[in-house]
Every structure is written in C-alpha cells, then in structure tokens.
Design a protein around this motif. Structure first.
Motif, short mmCIF file in Angstrom:
data_model
loop_
_atom_site.label_atom_id
_atom_site.label_comp_id
_atom_site.label_asym_id
_atom_site.label_seq_id
_atom_site.Cartn_x
_atom_site.Cartn_y
_atom_site.Cartn_z
N ALA A 28 0.86 -1.19 0.02
CA ALA A 28 -0.02 0.07 -0.14
C ALA A 28 0.83 1.22 -0.06
O ALA A 28 0.65 2.28 -0.70
CB ALA A 28 -1.00 0.11 1.04
N SER A 29 1.99 1.23 0.72
CA SER A 29 2.91 2.43 0.81
C SER A 29 3.57 2.41 -0.78
O SER A 29 3.58 3.61 -1.26
CB SER A 29 4.18 2.03 1.61
N PHE A 30 4.19 1.40 -1.31
CA PHE A 30 4.97 1.48 -2.27
C PHE A 30 4.17 1.79 -3.44
O PHE A 30 4.44 2.53 -4.47
CB PHE A 30 5.77 -0.14 -2.49
N MET A 31 2.79 1.24 -3.41
CA MET A 31 2.17 1.24 -4.82
C MET A 31 1.11 2.57 -4.70
O MET A 31 0.23 2.59 -5.68
CB MET A 31 1.23 -0.02 -4.73
N GLY A 32 1.24 3.49 -3.90
CA GLY A 32 0.54 4.57 -3.97
C GLY A 32 -0.99 4.61 -3.46
O GLY A 32 -1.70 5.69 -3.27
N PHE A 33 -1.31 3.20 -2.62
CA PHE A 33 -2.79 3.37 -1.90
C PHE A 33 -2.59 4.18 -0.86
O PHE A 33 -3.68 4.60 -0.48
CB PHE A 33 -2.91 1.89 -1.46
N GLY A 34 -1.49 4.06 0.01
CA GLY A 34 -1.21 4.46 1.27
C GLY A 34 -1.65 3.58 2.17
O GLY A 34 -2.71 2.90 2.22
N THR A 35 -1.19 3.55 3.55
CA THR A 35 -1.36 2.54 4.47
C THR A 35 -2.58 2.95 5.04
O THR A 35 -3.44 2.01 5.53
CB THR A 35 -0.25 2.18 5.64
N ASP A 36 -3.11 4.13 4.94
CA ASP A 36 -4.42 4.32 5.42
C ASP A 36 -5.83 3.55 5.03
O ASP A 36 -6.55 3.73 5.59
CB ASP A 36 -4.75 5.78 5.77
N ASN A 37 -5.36 3.21 3.87
CA ASN A 37 -6.26 2.43 2.96
C ASN A 37 -6.33 0.95 3.01
O ASN A 37 -6.63 0.28 2.19
CB ASN A 37 -6.36 2.83 1.51
N VAL A 38 -5.45 0.56 4.07
CA VAL A 38 -5.49 -0.75 4.34
C VAL A 38 -6.37 -0.93 5.85
O VAL A 38 -5.98 -0.51 6.61
CB VAL A 38 -4.10 -1.49 4.51
N HIS A 39 -7.50 -1.70 5.47
CA HIS A 39 -8.44 -1.94 6.60
C HIS A 39 -8.18 -3.18 7.07
O HIS A 39 -8.29 -4.36 6.46
CB HIS A 39 -9.70 -1.84 6.01
N ILE A 40 -7.92 -3.26 8.37
CA ILE A 40 -7.46 -4.18 9.42
C ILE A 40 -8.74 -4.95 9.80
O ILE A 40 -9.23 -4.26 10.62
CB ILE A 40 -6.26 -3.97 10.21
N ILE A 41 -8.81 -6.36 9.65
CA ILE A 41 -9.98 -7.10 10.14
C ILE A 41 -9.67 -7.78 11.47
O ILE A 41 -8.67 -8.35 11.22
CB ILE A 41 -10.42 -7.64 8.85
#
Lengths: 535, 535
Positions: free
Chosen positions: A184-197
C-alpha cells in the motif's frame, strides 16, 4: 578462465563432500557477533585480487559461521534446507545464467515454467483457465495481486495514476502478513487505505467483520467534502431566498459544485481482500468460503496469501483448509520455497483470469510496456512464448526449473506424503507441548505445521497468572533462544502474541525437507527444558 | 536424502566436466521451436516421481537445448556467461539456502553485503556516506529509487497514498529504460506523469529540454481547475453585481471555492529525473553534470540508471563517462550481472543519503513496517545488522556473495583491466564495421561497449537511400539473425532505431567475462556477411 573453473571444482568438492553445508554435524550455527566475525573474515576486496587458496579459505570461513539450514534444529523460519534435487536444479539454473524474459534466451526454462504453472494451477488449485508468474518473493507476489485487482477495477490507473480515482481500499486480517501494508505504501494506496480486520481466537479473519468494514468504507465520504457540502448548502439556501431573480444561475452554480465535490471527494472503494492461508505466527487459515461470499457480494477481488500454508494443496488430507479457493479466489500467492522446500526463491502467483498464452491476459494488460528493443514482433518464432512483459521486472530470474526438478523427483504423490509427514510430526509436537511439564500450547487446537507454545520455567510454575507473571514470561523465550544459539544446538524463534499483550511465545514451523521426525521433536522439547532449568 | 545427494553429485559432474554448459562447443544454441522442444522434454510431473536416470536425462535435454551464455557468440543481451568465481559464489549461496533479512540467518552474508556495498559506494561511486541495497533486478532498483525520491518529497505518501498529493512527475529520456514507465504504473504515479525528454543525435538527454519540461509542468494547472475557476468567476461577477446586499456572503463562498480548487487541482510537481548511464540500445551516457544542475535548481532527485553502463566506474580510463555522479546524483542503480559479469541477478541500488547502519536511514524510513514477528528488538545481538525492513521484500535472496567472491578473485585492479578490455574490443568492432564493405555504424562516434550497426546486403548497396531502401533494410537484420540462430552459430539481437523510423539495426554489447577478443569480432563480421551474401 581455466583457473576459475579449477576453483569452482574444488569449492564444489568441499560443498558436496565436506559435509558441513549439506549434512551438517552437531551445530546448527557457530554463532559469532558481527565484530567477532569481521575479525575472522577478510571482507576487503584488494586491488590485486586473491589466490585460489585465499578464496577457498574465505569460503570455508563463510561456511563455518553460516547458519546450516539443512540442520534439523534450524526451526526459526518459514523456509528450511534443500535436497539434492532442488539444489541440482538451482545449480544448473545458475550455470546456464539466463533470464525468463523471452523464449530464445531460455527455451527449456520457458516451457518448464509454463508447464509447472499450468500443472499446479489445474491440479493443485483447480482452475482450468488462468495465468501465473514467478515473483521475487511472496511480498512482491502479493503486491502483483494488488496491481491485478487495481487494474481490473480501474484500468486507467496505469496511465492516470492513483490520483484520478477514489481511495481504493485493501483488507487483511490482524494476523496477515505486513506486505499488504508495504504494498500500500509502495504502490500509492497509502497504508491508511489498508483496513485491518479482527480475527477469532484461532487467528482467523472474521467474515462478518469484513463485511461490516466494507460497508463502512463505501458509505464514508471524506470530512472535507462533508464540510464543504454543508457550508455550500447553507450559503445556497441563503442566496436562493434573497436573490430570487438569479435563482437559476445560483442553482446551476450549486449543482456544478455538488458534482465537483462528489467527483473529487467521494467515498472509498473496496478493492481487494488479502486473505491468509497459514498466517506467519499462528498458522491460521482464514475461512475462504464465507470471506469469498463477502467479496462476491461487494464485487471485490479475493487474493489469498498462501505463501506459507499453500502447500496443503498438495495433500488430499489437508487441502480442505483452503476450501473455497477454487470457487471464490481471484489470485493466490504460494511460496514453494517454504513448506514445500524448493530452494529460495520460488514464489508463485496464480490468477484465475485468462491464460498465460493469451498475450493480452490480465498480467500482460496490467504490466506490459511493449519495449521495442526486447519484444520485437518480427521474430522467427512464436512470440506468445515471450512472457517477460507480464512482470514489472525486466530480466526475471529463472525460479521454475529447480521447483520442477524437485517435483519431478518426488512426484505429486511423493510431495503429498511429505506434506502429510510434516503435519503428522507437528501434531506430535503439539501433543508433546500439551503433555510435557512446563510447556503450554498457545492455541487449543491444531491448525497448521507451525506450533506455538510457551515454556513456563520451574520458578514461575504455579504462580498466579497475572500481569507480573506474563511480564516475566515474555523474557523467558528470548533467554532460552539466546542460550541455545550460543551453544549452537538449535535456532528457534519467538514471537509476541497480540492477544496476550505481546508476550513472547516460541513458534516451530515444520517443512517437507529434510523430513522432520518425532525424535527431533523429543530433542527440541528436552533441550528447551534443559537450558531453562535454572530460570 | 542420500539418493538426492547422489543425483546432485552426478549432475554436478556433468555440468563441470561435460563441457556443454561452461565451455560450450561450436553451437551457441541448438534451436528448437516450442512445439518441437515439447516433444523431446517430458514436462509432466508424474504422480509417482522419476528415477535418477530419468532426471539426469531431463537435465541433459535442458542443457542441450538451452542457450549457452558462456559462448563467445552469445551477443544478444546485456548479460552474458559466468566464470568459476561468480558461479562458485552462486552455488555456495544456493547450498546455504538462506535469506538476507536478519543477521542471525545469514551472519557472513550480512557482513559481506554491507562491506561490498560500502566499498563500491566509496571507491567506485565516491560517496563517503550513504545507503545501499541489492534488488531483484534493475527495474525494481529504479522503482526503489522512485520510492526514495517520493518519500523524501512527501513522506506522508506512505500512509495517505498518492491521492493526497499533487501529481508527481518523473523524467526520463526517450532512450531511457521502460522501467520508469512500469514503475509509474505500478507505484500509482500513472504513466501520464512520466515526462519523456528528447535526446541528441547520440542518444543523450538534452539538459535544456529537461529544464523546459520541468518549468512547463510546474506552471501547468489541471484543465478541470482552469475550467472551474473561469466558470465560478463568471457566476461570481454576475452575482456580485446583482445581489449587492449579499456581497460578503458570496465573496466568502467564492474564496473558499478558490482555496478548495487550488488544494485539490493544483499543478504538477517535478519529483525525480531518471538519467541513464549506458542506454539499452545505443549505450548513450546522459550528461550528468548539466542534468544534475537542472535537478538542483528545481530541487529534484537525480537517479542514475546505470544498470548497463555503471561498470565504467571500475575503470579510471572510462569513469569520466559518468562525471557528475558523485556530486549531483542522489541514487544510482547498477547491475553488476551485466557488463561486470557477476551471475544473475546482482542489481545494486546505492543512495547517497545516510548509511545503512543508521537504522532510521532513508531506505528504512521509506519501506519499514516493523513487523514484530521478524524484527524483535529483544534479540541477543546488535539488531542494527538486521537490514530486512529496508526493502519492500520480506525474504531477500542473497545476491552479494557471488559478486564479492568474483571481485575478490579478480581484485579491483583486475576488474579494471577487464572493463578496459571490453571497451578496447568494442572499439575494434566499431572500426571493423566502419571499414568492412556492407557494414555501417549507427553512431558516428564510440560511446559504450554496445556497438550498433547495419549490414547492407549486396542487392541493396549503392541504391538511393529512400523510404523504400530503409523499409527493405529493416527486414535484413531479422533475417540474418534467423539464419544465424538456425545454424546455431550466433545469437545476436536487432533493435528498431527511433531516429531512423524504427529501422532495425544490430546491437552487439560486450562484457567482461568471458573476455571478448578481436578474433571473435572478426568472426562475427565474417559470419554476418557470409549468411547474408544472397540477400
């Protein structure tokens, strides 16, 4: 050149016959601290070069102080040693020194790659059609899957970038591998856009929580746009009541503003779920069927990170752990250098969409750049076999051959026996830690071939298990590990357990090769008890 | 296991003594089309496995029909064969089967990596401080540099993603490698944000064009925001004249809108220039000093893709081609598996900012995720030596050792001799194509060890060089290549030349190992003339 081949012959003899590397003696490692090792190994590259004897001596030092991954007591990682088939395949690959880019520089390797991908895809995963690629490690395989998911949802991201789209969200469990966040960091999503379940008490993703998370993300509109809309609406209402003669003009103004806000500051779009088959620490298998149904309901790509646990697909007895894969998953990452014991690295990404021979398959569409200098179309052979443009890499290392040779040697049936044996020995270990004094398993039930447990040293046994107790317990595993490494008897790993306020437990993962035995497990348990007797 | 080691011993004997792999005979390749090769190689993995003899037979078939990269007439790629030192290093690495993640699983490899990075960074590049990392290929090394540049400019991109920032633009020349574009797709920049800079008649980036491009990008505000501003201004003027009593309210409304537009739809930000040292086809070296001055003026990261041409840094005579590197560049990617002939893959990314031992160095800050299961801080040794979190990979293959062993064998002085020899033989080849009938060089002057040339067959000589002539010429190289491959005499590549309306020319890149000779070049020229005599 002759002198260099002579060096190679001699080094090879020492590797093959010296014993230390491939069939190690008592010590799994002769540990030296960095500054000690620096004293014994001449690291400097001189101007004039070194003699054959100096080079061999350097290699002997490297061998002596390296970890012996073929040793049965190397128990700390999700990879292990090699056998002669895998290593033979790796050595021949290195000797032929070519890449997996176009058919003409690796004709046999291209066919082998295509064939082994196809066989694993159809026989192990169960997809009639699809695509596949060997990647430099499981983390990048997971990122390649993120790229595929993104490309299917927003093909224009390739040219316009992430900025042109609403936030795309990836989902992973709190036990999932960190590569989703790195991606997510590397590919430009941003880690804020990883939702942890969240996960259940065995470390498995909870499908209902996943569904809830997606619903929330879809409904969420950014703070900025909410604020703007409220503000603009207020002003609009004010204007429309006082300037009635200009009502139309204001209304157009307002409407265009709303459209603009909606376009620019819209809600999040669930893109991909990264489910895990065999989590890093606990070995948990996320329930792919209910997770898959949630994905399907939301039109979201299901990627399965089976880097560690994917090898159960080779076993009829254990493949049920990944039930739902064939039906629901869009892609799966499987490190055959882990449980299946192919030499490093051997990370396979399989995708159910379109075949590798369809030049315009999804991998190709996603990653291709059509470099004219490499992928000329006026070649003298069928350029559908040039698969280089399917990767973001240019020259791709040949990872398929060593795997293929190992599989060919053991046979699919032989691999099944090896996987079953690893599971059987793990169950034996679990029973040992359930029944041996001072040992306690982390999970109540058997999950995968990584067994996590605590060792409660004599001085702590019978004490009330309060914060003080667990605080002390957390220091036990690191100290036992240190003692075992200093003696060179064992390399074992410990990991903080989230549900236990990060108290360190041991984790022992078992692999296919070298075949783990019950005797090894007895030794392991006895050794831990021995070195910890005074703790 | 014993049976597998026996297989390995026998296969190794055949590789070392059979001759075909390491010291090939007459043929560089025994070419078969895919369907022909499929008939001779039993690709299927059976259920019951294969015998030792069956496996050896499969390996013999693979060897027979594989490209012999150690053959002097393998001239088609920017990599080549191996020598015994590099291969010995690769084989020992494979046998020890570990990763470059933490010190404890590869103590010697960790120190070797650190040391060889430091020596090349200080002695070859000339940076006293800095950081470095081996990457899985030059394309990913270039992408890692893009990540570093982006992280320095917008550290929050890690958490917030590309969406939160104005468009970030990368610059590369029209002769630069396609990995900048692949990276832009993969990393969320979008290929629209790769600005391609024109080159001069020798294929070198024109610094003035670079400066102009950056100025244009900075000034450019997106179409959407222009349109919106014009529209809103018109309505605003209309409103402000007719609804004077509400003037203040409208003005606030307008101002907030302008702020919003400016934030969301702002202009582009020049981020990084990817200059090239040794372009893929022509071998051009971009002028790093003037390019570096442009970068400095705009506060832009200068990355140098020296994947192919970086090995001139080992030669006092030729390192001037990269003058300005030490002073102006922020990072450089250098594939030592190319000209310097380390076995595949050996891609080094060096960065001038902060050292690898500073745990919070730029690579770490950019890529780290602090996985607790791997990078525990309660270890029994100095965890500053755990470099795994500096990469986006998790388990990283050990690429440093084979390089180090090769450098140690030859010495820095020996490597210099080898680089100089490759240049000398290339100059000899250039002279040959300048003076031999029917041959014509593409570039008027010598640039690097890749020599590009056309062969004008007898039937086309003396004709007017119009479109018809060049159209015919474009078919000549593919046909000559086909004939040479079918005879197995040579593997040579052709490439469309942009400045010549994509007419195919030959490109012959020369490497350090095996040492290319004038005799090889005589043979090459004679062979092309021979097979093309009837064209």
């Amino acid at each position: 050149m002759e002198e260099s081949w002579e060096f190679l012959r001699q080094l090879t003899r020492e590797i093959l016959d010296g014993g230390e590397v491939l069939t190690p003696g008592e010590k799994v490692i002769d540990f030296l601290h960095p500054e000690q090792l620096e004293e014994r190994l001449d690291l400097n590259v001189s101007k004039e070069g070194s003699s054959r004897e100096e080079l061999l001596e350097a290699c002997r030092t490297v061998i002596r102080y390296s970890l012996k991954t073929c040793h049965p007591m190397f128990l700390s990682r999700l990879y292990k040693g090699v056998d002669g088939y895998g290593l033979g395949g790796a050595w021949l690959t290195e000797a032929l020194n070519t890449t997996q880019t176009t058919y003409e520089v690796g004709p046999a390797f291209t066919l082998v790659e295509k064939s082994v991908i196809q066989q694993l895809r159809t026989e192990a995963v169960g997809w009639d059609k699809g695509d596949g690629l060997f990647c430099p490690g499981g983390s990048l395989a997971n990122m390649f899957a993120m790229a595929l998911a993104r490309h299917r949802a927003c093909p224009e991201v390739k040219s316009r970038g992430m900025r042109a789209f609403q936030p795309l969200v990836c989902y992973a469990s709190d036990q999932g591998h960190y590569s989703t966040k790195k991606g997510a960091s590397f590919m430009g999503f941003g880690t804020d856009n990883v939702h942890i379940i969240p996960t259940d008490d065995r470390g498995r993703m909870i499908p209902e929580e996943l569904d809830l998370a997606m619903r929330q993300d879809i409904e969420q509109v950014s703070y900025l746009s909410y604020f703007s809309l409220v503000y603009v609406t207020t002003v609009y209402l004010q204007l429309s009541t006082t300037c009635s003669e200009k009502y139309n003009s204001i209304q157009i103004f307002y409407n265009s503003y709303v459209v603009y806000i909606k376009t620019v500051a819209q809600g999040k779009q669930p893109l991909m779920v990264c489910a895990t088959s065999g989590t890093t620490v606990l070995g948990a298998y996320d329930p792919l069927e209910p997770v898959g149904r949630v994905c399907r309901a939301h039109g979201v790509w299901l990627h399965v990170d089976a880097a560690w646990g994917g090898s159960v697909l080779l076993s009829r007895r254990h493949r049920g752990l990944m039930a739902g894969l064939a039906e629901y998953a869009d892609s799966v990452a499987w490190n055959l250098h882990k449980m299946a014991s192919s030499p490093l690295q051997c990370s396979l990404l399989l995708c159910r969409h379109e075949t590798i021979l369809v030049v315009q398959g999804l991998l190709f569409k996603c990653n291709a750049n059509n470099a004219e200098y490499l992928f000329q179309e006026d070649k003298y052979y069928d350029t559908q076999y040039d698969t280089g443009d399917e990767s973001i890499q240019c020259g791709r290392k040949v990872d398929a051959f060593k795997l293929w040779l190992g599989l060919k040697a053991h046979g699919m049936g032989g691999m099944e026996v090896l996987v079953d044996k690893a599971f059987e020995t793990s169950r034996y270990l679990l029973k040992l830690v359930q029944t041996t004094e001072g040992f306690r398993p982390v999970l109540p039930e058997f999950e995968c071939t990584n067994i996590c447990f605590w060792y409660i040293p004599p001085s702590l046994r019978g004490l009330p298990e309060d914060d003080h107790f667990w605080n002390k317990m957390s220091k036990v595993a690191p100290e036992i590990k240190r003692r075992l490494v200093m003696e060179g008897r064992m390399l074992i790993d410990y990991h903080p357990i989230t549900s236990k306020s990060m108290v360190n437990c041991f984790r022992v993962p078992l692999h296919c090769i070298p075949v783990p035995s019950a005797k090894d497990m007895d030794f392991l348990v006895a050794e831990i008890a021995r070195v910890a007797s005074d703790l």
